[in-house]
Scaffold this motif. Structure first.
Motif, PDB file in Angstrom:
ATOM      1  N   ARG A 198       0.807  -1.211   0.000  1.00  0.00           N
ATOM      2  CA  ARG A 198       0.000   0.000   0.000  1.00  0.00           C
ATOM      3  C   ARG A 198       0.839   1.258   0.000  1.00  0.00           C
ATOM      4  N   ARG A 199       2.156   1.180   0.183  1.00  0.00           N
ATOM      5  CA  ARG A 199       2.976   2.385   0.128  1.00  0.00           C
ATOM      6  C   ARG A 199       3.051   2.967  -1.271  1.00  0.00           C
ATOM      7  N   GLN A 200       2.546   2.200  -2.275  1.00  0.00           N
ATOM      8  CA  GLN A 200       2.452   2.771  -3.603  1.00  0.00           C
ATOM      9  C   GLN A 200       1.405   3.877  -3.614  1.00  0.00           C
ATOM     10  N   TYR A 201       0.573   3.916  -2.587  1.00  0.00           N
ATOM     11  CA  TYR A 201      -0.435   4.961  -2.487  1.00  0.00           C
ATOM     12  C   TYR A 201       0.091   6.114  -1.645  1.00  0.00           C
ATOM     13  N   ARG A 202      -0.364   7.301  -1.985  1.00  0.00           N
ATOM     14  CA  ARG A 202       0.100   8.477  -1.244  1.00  0.00           C
ATOM     15  C   ARG A 202      -0.586   8.602   0.111  1.00  0.00           C
ATOM     16  N   ASP A 237      -3.705   6.846   2.987  1.00  0.00           N
ATOM     17  CA  ASP A 237      -4.519   5.713   3.440  1.00  0.00           C
ATOM     18  C   ASP A 237      -5.799   6.252   4.067  1.00  0.00           C
ATOM     19  N   LEU A 238      -6.926   5.752   3.597  1.00  0.00           N
ATOM     20  CA  LEU A 238      -8.229   6.206   4.086  1.00  0.00           C
ATOM     21  C   LEU A 238      -9.000   5.019   4.647  1.00  0.00           C
ATOM     22  N   ALA A 239      -9.386   5.105   5.922  1.00  0.00           N
ATOM     23  CA  ALA A 239     -10.226   4.078   6.544  1.00  0.00           C
ATOM     24  C   ALA A 239     -11.681   4.377   6.208  1.00  0.00           C
ATOM     25  N   MET A 240     -12.409   3.370   5.761  1.00  0.00           N
ATOM     26  CA  MET A 240     -13.839   3.527   5.469  1.00  0.00           C
ATOM     27  C   MET A 240     -14.621   2.623   6.419  1.00  0.00           C
ATOM     28  N   GLY A 282     -10.706   5.958  -5.201  1.00  0.00           N
ATOM     29  CA  GLY A 282      -9.539   6.324  -4.407  1.00  0.00           C
ATOM     30  C   GLY A 282      -8.259   5.819  -5.041  1.00  0.00           C
ATOM     31  N   LYS A 283      -8.291   4.586  -5.511  1.00  0.00           N
ATOM     32  CA  LYS A 283      -7.102   3.977  -6.114  1.00  0.00           C
ATOM     33  C   LYS A 283      -6.613   4.790  -7.304  1.00  0.00           C
ATOM     34  N   GLU A 284      -7.541   5.322  -8.099  1.00  0.00           N
ATOM     35  CA  GLU A 284      -7.182   6.090  -9.287  1.00  0.00           C
ATOM     36  C   GLU A 284      -6.359   7.333  -8.963  1.00  0.00           C
ATOM     37  N   ILE A 285      -6.578   7.902  -7.776  1.00  0.00           N
ATOM     38  CA  ILE A 285      -5.888   9.160  -7.450  1.00  0.00           C
ATOM     39  C   ILE A 285      -4.870   8.998  -6.321  1.00  0.00           C
ATOM     40  N   GLY A 286      -4.509   7.748  -6.003  1.00  0.00           N
ATOM     41  CA  GLY A 286      -3.440   7.531  -5.033  1.00  0.00           C
ATOM     42  C   GLY A 286      -3.871   7.390  -3.598  1.00  0.00           C
ATOM     43  N   ILE A 287      -5.136   7.035  -3.359  1.00  0.00           N
ATOM     44  CA  ILE A 287      -5.625   6.806  -1.993  1.00  0.00           C
ATOM     45  C   ILE A 287      -6.012   5.343  -1.869  1.00  0.00           C
ATOM     46  N   GLU A 288      -5.459   4.635  -0.882  1.00  0.00           N
ATOM     47  CA  GLU A 288      -5.940   3.287  -0.611  1.00  0.00           C
ATOM     48  C   GLU A 288      -7.075   3.383   0.387  1.00  0.00           C
ATOM     49  N   VAL A 289      -8.245   2.965  -0.047  1.00  0.00           N
ATOM     50  CA  VAL A 289      -9.446   2.987   0.795  1.00  0.00           C
ATOM     51  C   VAL A 289      -9.595   1.604   1.416  1.00  0.00           C
ATOM     52  N   ASP A 290      -9.507   1.544   2.736  1.00  0.00           N
ATOM     53  CA  ASP A 290      -9.485   0.268   3.462  1.00  0.00           C
ATOM     54  C   ASP A 290     -10.750   0.138   4.315  1.00  0.00           C
ATOM     55  N   ARG A 318      -6.893   0.783  15.451  1.00  0.00           N
ATOM     56  CA  ARG A 318      -6.108   0.909  14.233  1.00  0.00           C
ATOM     57  C   ARG A 318      -6.213   2.281  13.594  1.00  0.00           C
ATOM     58  N   LEU A 319      -7.119   3.114  14.074  1.00  0.00           N
ATOM     59  CA  LEU A 319      -7.401   4.381  13.396  1.00  0.00           C
ATOM     60  C   LEU A 319      -6.154   5.223  13.156  1.00  0.00           C
ATOM     61  N   ALA A 320      -5.239   5.232  14.133  1.00  0.00           N
ATOM     62  CA  ALA A 320      -4.106   6.144  14.068  1.00  0.00           C
ATOM     63  C   ALA A 320      -3.191   5.899  12.875  1.00  0.00           C
ATOM     64  N   GLU A 321      -3.297   4.748  12.236  1.00  0.00           N
ATOM     65  CA  GLU A 321      -2.392   4.469  11.123  1.00  0.00           C
ATOM     66  C   GLU A 321      -2.887   5.037   9.793  1.00  0.00           C
ATOM     67  N   TYR A 322      -4.054   5.666   9.795  1.00  0.00           N
ATOM     68  CA  TYR A 322      -4.627   6.207   8.560  1.00  0.00           C
ATOM     69  C   TYR A 322      -4.500   7.732   8.502  1.00  0.00           C
ATOM     70  N   ASP A 323      -4.694   8.244   7.303  1.00  0.00           N
ATOM     71  CA  ASP A 323      -4.679   9.696   7.104  1.00  0.00           C
ATOM     72  C   ASP A 323      -6.079  10.293   7.168  1.00  0.00           C
ATOM     73  N   GLY A 324      -7.098   9.456   6.994  1.00  0.00           N
ATOM     74  CA  GLY A 324      -8.457   9.965   7.011  1.00  0.00           C
ATOM     75  C   GLY A 324      -9.453   8.877   7.363  1.00  0.00           C
ATOM     76  N   LEU A 325     -10.667   9.297   7.703  1.00  0.00           N
ATOM     77  CA  LEU A 325     -11.763   8.384   8.046  1.00  0.00           C
ATOM     78  C   LEU A 325     -13.008   8.799   7.280  1.00  0.00           C
ATOM     79  N   PHE A 326     -13.611   7.845   6.574  1.00  0.00           N
ATOM     80  CA  PHE A 326     -14.846   8.056   5.832  1.00  0.00           C
ATOM     81  C   PHE A 326     -15.890   7.116   6.419  1.00  0.00           C
ATOM     82  N   ILE A 327     -16.923   7.667   7.059  1.00  0.00           N
ATOM     83  CA  ILE A 327     -17.925   6.838   7.732  1.00  0.00           C
ATOM     84  C   ILE A 327     -19.053   6.510   6.758  1.00  0.00           C
ATOM     85  N   ARG A 328     -19.182   5.230   6.445  1.00  0.00           N
ATOM     86  CA  ARG A 328     -20.268   4.737   5.591  1.00  0.00           C
ATOM     87  C   ARG A 328     -21.130   3.768   6.383  1.00  0.00           C
TER      88      ARG A 328
END
Length: 492
Positions: free
Chosen positions: A189-193, A195-198, A221-229, A238-248
């Motif tokens: 996943r380091r190929q991504y700029r 990391d977004l937790a969903m 997300g993958k298209e623009i360099g975000i790994e959506v997990d 585990r939240l602290a390891e991400y750059d963002g949180l998207f609540i679905r």
């Protein structure tokens, strides 16, 4: 991949375990920063976290170095404030009754150890997890006392050096499980700029996004360099390891979704839905006052109080019949009742007051459909017409046999929706925030009014994306990218 650093006060504190390159003494950690450019997680196992002591400085300087430290300085400070946990705990009496051994009913105080939110007592597992979520600390002792009812009397961090052999084994297992969550897989996943937790719940009956839509978010997300997990409610640590949180997942204040949003915001992450938006949207009474204070058009509304029967008698004259009663925190048309008579009003109010002290009453406005305008960062994304369920007065008919039934829909380009509808939707989100919202609006022959603003709007495949298609998901991911880039650059 993330690097894990385990800090002990003295090398002998780790004497019962295998030597590891991940273990360093507190003095070595304080003197010489470790981690480099890697994302570094620090488990601070110092004997004490007293103010300005060695353990305190490990957490303080770790945070200054950009490391994710457990416990954080905030947690250390919070653990000193008894007022934060000196409260009765719901169902604690029953849980402790199940926990106590036979013949121990006269016990008035006891305690348990908690290792990374885990305990060896099944009856108290949920409580241990909740305490860890409030106070993320590797080793805690929760102490209880009973006078009239059981209550938590103390929550104390303890040192690794105080554990006996069975406790050391339990701690080792919990540390191993905790570290595996941090290292959960090699980071291709380091190929991504970014990391977004969903946050999702696969078991939710009416989630805000269906599986196909969730896959579209991941692909966008993958298209623009975000790994959506995709993550679940058990991934709080585990939240602290991400750059963002998207609540679905459908949000509520007394729910793990709000705890996730609050923690993510404290960690400096980009968050949608942010906790302020959840607070302002999920309670209809709060939202009504907020919209009315901004002089926005809403249906004629009265707030009903459980202890004021006279108000209920005057209500038909003030709002007319039929009218609509709502619980403050309902979603997807749940907790909403239409009443056509005084008798039905009294019965419905009595039922709703069993679960809430206040009920919202509104005039009934019939329309064939409701408008839903999707808004992101103060710009309209989509406009949908949600039609009422067949033979029903709401979009969702929860009284239908089997599962809830919903009416049809029509999705339009924003430019083709009535200008007054779009304008009102944008005004309605202004006092709430700059997140992703769904504004529900009714349009009659002579009025356009806001029904509510949803902080967690539906985005389902084939519905909200019917006009924009994959571009809808891309635009939402691009907003996350913009915000995460600004965070990384230190731009407010």
């Amino acid at each position: 991949m993330s690097r894990l650093v385990i800090v002990v006060e003295k090398a002998s504190d780790w004497g019962s375990y295998y030597p590891s390159d991940n273990v360093v003494t507190a003095m070595d950690y304080l003197r010489e920063p470790v981690g480099g450019e890697e994302r570094t997680h620090v488990v601070n196992l110092c004997r004490s976290y007293k103010y300005l002591g060695t353990g305190y400085y490990v957490s303080l300087l770790g945070e200054a170095r950009g490391h994710r430290v457990i416990p954080s300085v905030r947690t250390i400070n919070d653990l000193r404030k008894r007022a934060l946990y000196g409260l009765d705990v719901e169902d604690l009496n029953q849980k402790l009754a199940n926990f106590l051994p036979a013949g121990g009913r006269d016990t008035t105080d006891l305690g348990i150890l908690v290792y990374f939110g885990e305990t060896s007592y099944p009856a108290l597992k949920d409580l241990a997890r909740q305490v860890f979520e409030l106070f993320p600390c590797p080793l805690l002792r929760i102490e209880f006392e009973r006078e009239r009812v059981w209550r938590i009397s103390a929550i104390k961090p303890i040192g690794l050096h105080t554990l006996d052999d069975p406790q050391e084994d339990a701690f080792a297992q919990s540390l191993d499980a905790f570290s595996k969550k941090l290292w959960r897989k090699p980071r291709a996943r380091r190929q991504y700029r970014y990391d977004l937790a969903m946050l999702v719940d696969p078991e939710e009956a009416m989630p805000p996004s269906d599986r196909k839509a969730l896959k579209s978010f991941i692909a966008a997300g993958k298209e623009i360099g975000i790994e959506v997990d995709p993550i679940g409610k058990n991934d709080y640590t585990r939240l602290a390891e991400y750059d963002g949180l998207f609540i679905r997942e459908t949000t509520a204040l007394d729910h793990h979704t709000y705890r996730f949003a609050h923690k993510a915001e404290r960690e400096g992450m980009v968050v949608i839905d942010d906790p302020t938006s959840i607070l302002r949207c999920t309670n209809k009474i709060y939202l009504h006052d907020l919209l009315r204070s901004r002089k926005l058009a809403v249906p004629r509304t009265e707030i009903l109080y459980k202890d004021d029967p006279r108000q209920l008698k005057e209500l038909p004259e003030r709002l007319g019949l039929p009218m609509v009663l709502k619980i403050p925190d309902g979603s997807f048309s749940r907790g909403v009742v239409k009443v056509d008579s005084v008798e039905a009003l009294e019965k419905a109010a009595a039922e709703l007051f069993q679960s809430t002290a206040l009920v919202i009453a509104q005039e009934f406005l019939y329309t064939e459909y409701d408008w839903r305008v999707g808004v992101l960062n103060h710009e309209a994304l989509y406009a949908c017409q949600y039609f009422m369920s067949r033979g029903h007065w709401q979009i969702y008919n929860h009284g239908a046999k089997g599962s809830a039934k919903s009416g049809g829909f029509k999705t339009l380009p924003v430019r083709e929706a009535p200008a007054e509808v779009i304008k009102l939707a944008l005004k309605a989100t202004q006092p709430i925030g700059d997140g992703l919202y769904g504004v529900d609006i009714k349009q009659t022959k002579d009025r356009v009014v806001v029904i509510e603003v949803n902080d967690n709007p539906s985005v389902d495949a084939g519905v909200e994306d019917a006009y924009l298609g994959e571009d809808l998901y891309r635009r939402i991911m691009e907003e996350f990218l913009r915000r995460m880039q600004r965070k990384r650059l230190g731009v407010a």
